[in-house]
Design a protein around this motif. Sequence first.
Motif, PDB file in Angstrom:
ATOM      1  N   LYS A   1       0.834  -1.202   0.000  1.00 37.64           N
ATOM      2  CA  LYS A   1       0.000   0.000   0.000  1.00 37.64           C
ATOM      3  C   LYS A   1       0.865   1.247   0.000  1.00 37.64           C
ATOM      4  O   LYS A   1       0.655   2.205  -0.730  1.00 37.64           O
ATOM      5  CB  LYS A   1      -0.861   0.008   1.265  1.00 37.64           C
ATOM      6  CG  LYS A   1      -2.126  -0.747   1.140  1.00 37.64           C
ATOM      7  CD  LYS A   1      -3.180   0.145   0.531  1.00 37.64           C
ATOM      8  CE  LYS A   1      -4.290  -0.738   0.013  1.00 37.64           C
ATOM      9  NZ  LYS A   1      -5.320   0.002  -0.680  1.00 37.64           N
TER      10      LYS A   1
ATOM     11  N   ARG B   1      -7.401   6.960  -7.059  1.00 37.62           N
ATOM     12  CA  ARG B   1      -6.042   6.627  -7.482  1.00 37.62           C
ATOM     13  C   ARG B   1      -6.004   5.331  -8.279  1.00 37.62           C
ATOM     14  O   ARG B   1      -5.127   5.131  -9.100  1.00 37.62           O
ATOM     15  CB  ARG B   1      -5.131   6.499  -6.259  1.00 37.62           C
ATOM     16  CG  ARG B   1      -5.040   7.785  -5.513  1.00 37.62           C
ATOM     17  CD  ARG B   1      -3.624   8.116  -5.232  1.00 37.62           C
ATOM     18  NE  ARG B   1      -3.592   9.309  -4.400  1.00 37.62           N
ATOM     19  CZ  ARG B   1      -2.540   9.684  -3.735  1.00 37.62           C
ATOM     20  NH1 ARG B   1      -1.452   8.958  -3.770  1.00 37.62           N
ATOM     21  NH2 ARG B   1      -2.550  10.775  -3.028  1.00 37.62           N
ATOM     22  N   GLU B   2      -6.950   4.474  -7.957  1.00 36.13           N
ATOM     23  CA  GLU B   2      -6.985   3.246  -8.741  1.00 36.13           C
ATOM     24  C   GLU B   2      -7.318   3.554 -10.189  1.00 36.13           C
ATOM     25  O   GLU B   2      -6.807   2.929 -11.107  1.00 36.13           O
ATOM     26  CB  GLU B   2      -8.039   2.296  -8.159  1.00 36.13           C
ATOM     27  CG  GLU B   2      -7.488   1.513  -7.001  1.00 36.13           C
ATOM     28  CD  GLU B   2      -8.565   0.794  -6.238  1.00 36.13           C
ATOM     29  OE1 GLU B   2      -9.673   0.702  -6.759  1.00 36.13           O
ATOM     30  OE2 GLU B   2      -8.282   0.345  -5.131  1.00 36.13           O
ATOM     31  N   ASP B   3      -8.167   4.555 -10.378  1.00 34.51           N
ATOM     32  CA  ASP B   3      -8.520   4.913 -11.742  1.00 34.51           C
ATOM     33  C   ASP B   3      -7.316   5.432 -12.517  1.00 34.51           C
ATOM     34  O   ASP B   3      -7.143   5.149 -13.691  1.00 34.51           O
ATOM     35  CB  ASP B   3      -9.626   5.980 -11.741  1.00 34.51           C
ATOM     36  CG  ASP B   3     -10.915   5.390 -11.176  1.00 34.51           C
ATOM     37  OD1 ASP B   3     -11.047   4.157 -11.230  1.00 34.51           O
ATOM     38  OD2 ASP B   3     -11.754   6.151 -10.675  1.00 34.51           O
TER      39      ASP B   3
ATOM     40  N   SER C   1     -11.410   6.366   1.530  1.00 37.81           N
ATOM     41  CA  SER C   1     -11.860   5.381   0.551  1.00 37.81           C
ATOM     42  C   SER C   1     -11.998   5.989  -0.834  1.00 37.81           C
ATOM     43  O   SER C   1     -11.690   5.347  -1.838  1.00 37.81           O
ATOM     44  CB  SER C   1     -13.186   4.787   1.013  1.00 37.81           C
ATOM     45  OG  SER C   1     -14.070   5.822   1.363  1.00 37.81           O
ATOM     46  N   GLU C   2     -12.432   7.287  -0.911  1.00 35.97           N
ATOM     47  CA  GLU C   2     -12.548   7.907  -2.236  1.00 35.97           C
ATOM     48  C   GLU C   2     -11.195   8.067  -2.886  1.00 35.97           C
ATOM     49  O   GLU C   2     -11.024   7.863  -4.078  1.00 35.97           O
ATOM     50  CB  GLU C   2     -13.217   9.280  -2.145  1.00 35.97           C
ATOM     51  CG  GLU C   2     -14.668   9.253  -1.783  1.00 35.97           C
ATOM     52  CD  GLU C   2     -14.874   9.744  -0.368  1.00 35.97           C
ATOM     53  OE1 GLU C   2     -14.388  10.853  -0.070  1.00 35.97           O
ATOM     54  OE2 GLU C   2     -15.472   9.015   0.431  1.00 35.97           O
TER      55      GLU C   2
ATOM     56  N   ILE D   1      -8.591   6.266  -2.427  1.00 38.99           N
ATOM     57  CA  ILE D   1      -8.123   4.969  -2.913  1.00 38.99           C
ATOM     58  C   ILE D   1      -8.778   4.680  -4.266  1.00 38.99           C
ATOM     59  O   ILE D   1      -8.110   4.318  -5.234  1.00 38.99           O
ATOM     60  CB  ILE D   1      -8.465   3.848  -1.911  1.00 38.99           C
ATOM     61  CG1 ILE D   1      -7.639   4.036  -0.646  1.00 38.99           C
ATOM     62  CG2 ILE D   1      -8.196   2.487  -2.518  1.00 38.99           C
ATOM     63  CD1 ILE D   1      -7.957   3.054   0.441  1.00 38.99           C
TER      64      ILE D   1
ATOM     65  N   TYR E   1       0.829   4.023  -2.904  1.00 42.65           N
ATOM     66  CA  TYR E   1       0.246   5.355  -2.692  1.00 42.65           C
ATOM     67  C   TYR E   1       1.169   6.306  -1.931  1.00 42.65           C
ATOM     68  O   TYR E   1       0.868   7.471  -1.796  1.00 42.65           O
ATOM     69  CB  TYR E   1      -1.072   5.232  -1.927  1.00 42.65           C
ATOM     70  CG  TYR E   1      -2.064   4.323  -2.594  1.00 42.65           C
ATOM     71  CD1 TYR E   1      -2.539   4.632  -3.862  1.00 42.65           C
ATOM     72  CD2 TYR E   1      -2.506   3.170  -1.978  1.00 42.65           C
ATOM     73  CE1 TYR E   1      -3.436   3.784  -4.482  1.00 42.65           C
ATOM     74  CE2 TYR E   1      -3.409   2.333  -2.599  1.00 42.65           C
ATOM     75  CZ  TYR E   1      -3.870   2.646  -3.861  1.00 42.65           C
ATOM     76  OH  TYR E   1      -4.746   1.833  -4.485  1.00 42.65           O
TER      77      TYR E   1
END
Lengths: 208, 145, 500, 129, 97
Positions: free
Chosen positions: E76, E93-95, E87-88, E90, E80
């Motif tokens: 993690k 950033r995944e996008d 949570s948003e 995360i 990051y």
Amino acid sequence: MTTSIDMVLIVDLVLLTLLCLTALAIMLVRHLFAVVALTGAFSLLSAGLLVTLDAVDVAFTEAAVGAGISTVLMLGTLALTRRREARSPKLSPIGLIIIFFTGATLIYATPDMPKFGAADSPGLVHIVPSYIEGSENDIAVPNIVTAILASYRGYDTLGEVAVIFTAGMGVIILLGRRREDEYGYSEESAAFPLRSLASDDETGKDKS
Amino acid sequence: MRHHLILRVVSKMLIPFIMLFGLYVQFHGDFGPGGGFQAGVIFAAAFILYALVFGDDQARKVVPDKALILLVPLGLLIYALTGFAGILLGGKFLDYDVLSSDPTHGQHLGILVIELGVGITVAAVMISIFRAYAGRTKAIDKEDW
Amino acid sequence: MNFILPHLPVLQVAIPLIAAPVCVLFTFGGHRKLAWLFTLAISWVCFLIAVALLSRVLLDTDISYAIGNWPPPFGIEYRVDPINAFVLLIISGISAIALPFARLSVEKEIETDRHILFYTSYLLCLTGLLGVTITGDAFNIFVFLEISSLSTYVLIATGVRQNRRALTAAYNYLILGTIGATFFVIGIGLLYMVTGTLNIGDLAERLQPLSDNRVVHAAFAFIVIGMGLKLALFPMHVWLPNAYTYAPSLVTVFLAATSTKVSVYVLLRFLFTAFGPSYDFVTLTFEFVLLPLAIVAMFAGSLTAIFQTNAKRLFAYSSVAQLGYMMLGVSLSNIPGLMATILHIFNHALMKGALFMALGCVMYRLGTVSLGSMKGLSRSMPWTMGALILGGLSLIGVPGTVGFISKWHLILGTLEAGYWPIAILIVGSSLLAVIYIWKIVEVAYLEKGINREEIVKEAPISMLAPLWVLVILNFYFGIDADLTTWVARNVAETFLGAGA
Amino acid sequence: MIDALISHYNYWLIIILMMLGLYVVVSRGNLVKKIVGLNIFQTSVFLLYISLGKVTGGTAPILTGKPEAFSNPLPHVLILTAIVVGIATTSLGLALVVRIRESYGTIEEDDILIAERSEDASKINGGSG
Amino acid sequence: MFIGATAALLVAMALVLYRAFAGPTLFDRVLSANSFGTKIVLLIGLLGFLTDRPEFLDIALLYALVNFIGTIAILKFFRYRNMGLSSEEIASREDEG
């Protein structure tokens, strides 16, 4: 049975050697992330060593604390700081002198130490037999370590909880979120209006 | 939500078992290795895992800051008050023998209660410490690796 | 009352210990003033308990309290004798006097939303120091030492609002303090290895036949060095000046008056009770290690103090010198020398408490304590500067002050040991103190600064009152020293009697 | 001599470990690494304590009903406390490192010294400031 | 058999440790830290059998757990560079990745 015991001692020796090598590697490596990874390995190794030395409770704690919490904390610190040591390690004469004397004092003492693994060392003869007997009869707790920790030396453990409590409070004081909006955080200049009058002021206020 | 699906599912399944293991360590400390401190760390580990996988804000919903600041002193208070109970019941400080009519039973009771206190404080402190580090805004973004 | 009386030793520590988590609960609603009042009340309770304990051990016998009702070598024992009762009185007394002073000072110097946790840490620090002093168990000393040390690091770091160097000062103290504590633990471990016990009384008995054991020698060395680091024995004092300079005023007052004294006490306890001057290696250490280091500390501390431009740092270096006096008294290991050390533990707490409190008042009004900013300050803050100068006189050792009493006994001790040149050195280093106190007199009274009478007002009465209580005590115990010398003689005889 | 070497080998290796840890603390200028060194140093002390309680052929001090030789449980208890103290120190030390990084922009001792010196210098040159 | 297994484990540990020291990439180190943990778990299990104390398996269980969480924390962190993401964050950033 004898071969298996010998095996335990060999494991002990190998683990200790690996531990020393890991410490050496931590000293030499400049990449702070590698230091964290090696520290985690160091903790696990020492925990394994503690198991071979029959200290199962300590090994339990060392694994949870050393490999778990410490690693997470160090990563958290690295996330907020930099990842590489700036300067290549150089030999420090003062450090060498200090460790020379520390090591020499201990090596001077080793000949009079009880032999490793001796069953008649003073520690085992003096107080501990009553602990073993007591935890069997008075307290009736099979784990002698728990009996001593919680009852015979329960006050030390109270102190230990206080230590953890202190650390928790300290970290919250140092890193906790500021709640300016709640109390109206007063600026430093507001607290010390006369400081500008001081002719020979100390500079360097906290910029955070 | 597309990525880390496996991690999310596995964590969600694992966290109850971690907590169960924590409880086992907490209350089985009399018989095997373990005790309040280790159990507290395991409990904290479950929360840290949750915060890592599902995000800090979600974790704060599960255990709010206000609850934490209540739990941190609570464990220490339980421990210290057990000590005072010894005095009030006519024994010495931290004397468990007087907690019950049967000294051995009193010892068991005392050990159980204080280990619980240790567990609570340790778990709450560990979560607070993690949160204090994680809640700090990031100082730098890109640097050499 | 009869019900509580036998439990006084443990209540001395358990009350502030349980007060610390209670204090955290004031964060609900942010009752800062209540948190302060609560801390103040707890300090006074501790002080009253300490008075009761001291009067009991002086008039009656030593008290032993078995925690958990396990008899001493098996459980942890609290053992109160004249010396630690005396140190307990100093710690809790200074705390009780310093806390009325604290409220305004803390309001100004520490971030508002940290006040309640600051008082919690303060209570923990108090707990730790009291716990180290009262216990009769070697490992328990370490545990409580760490409670006090960890809270001290935090307390020092809260000075960050004045100067970011508080952080580095706290960090350096953390590293050196932990090394010191770890050395101490190594020493305890080595002693346990050969004796199998952790109780100090039991340890003393079981060490008797082991005077030639190399492990005992090594343990002794580790304990002396570990405690030397904690008490800032020259040259292990490097953490002290920055820690004192950048800590908030209340913390500096409390630490300077108590923390190093507790380490001196622990060292005394091990030197005289556990080991005892009958061992060759102990007397050799006195003569060839502690004595020279103490003398160097006296001069190096005072000389460095002369060149400082920050008043807090100046007095921090002077503390290094004063610790030199204490260690000199120890190393003489005769009755007047040891009396001098014990008197100086008390007297130095009084004078450094007063001096740093006066600087706290200056800090409150000016926001800085650099000498340059204090030009002509005697006109706008006459009471504060007056207290500072009177405290300074006590530090020099002018007759009529407490400083004179301890130096007088120290000189008697050197003469009894036959070291008359050292007596001259003591007078010489006192003259150095004259120089740095004079620097302050010059700045505050003789130099003409900016005319600030209109803007800079005298410190508020709640800060001046405790300050002047300490100043008056400085003179009261300087003129009528019967009580303190009686206690000190009692203590010194206990120690040397027990060791011989 | 050989006998002494073999019968104390654990202690010798632990002493080496202790020296390594202490050396990292006093010689490295990186604040994080100093804390790591402190950890190594403390761990070596833990091992010293545990080693002195080990009994050859003994087993973990948990009663099983069978008569057995147990290793000394007291050092285990002491070290449990010491480990907790160690993690408390580590967490506080690292928290201080984070704050130092925010204030000074560096975690190298030398850079901090340079920053403080230049502060002092500007104070003297700048006169009233 | 146990002895042979123990010896093999110790050798493997030394090799893995070398990888953690030498690197060169971050993933080498993560992987070596993780597999080192696994080996310690195995070693403790073996030691439990060698000394007839099967309750050592409790410890092995904890180690496996700590190892799992530690590895997730490391990854993690590497992904990051922060551990306190909401949570948003995360999700967003995944996008990006």
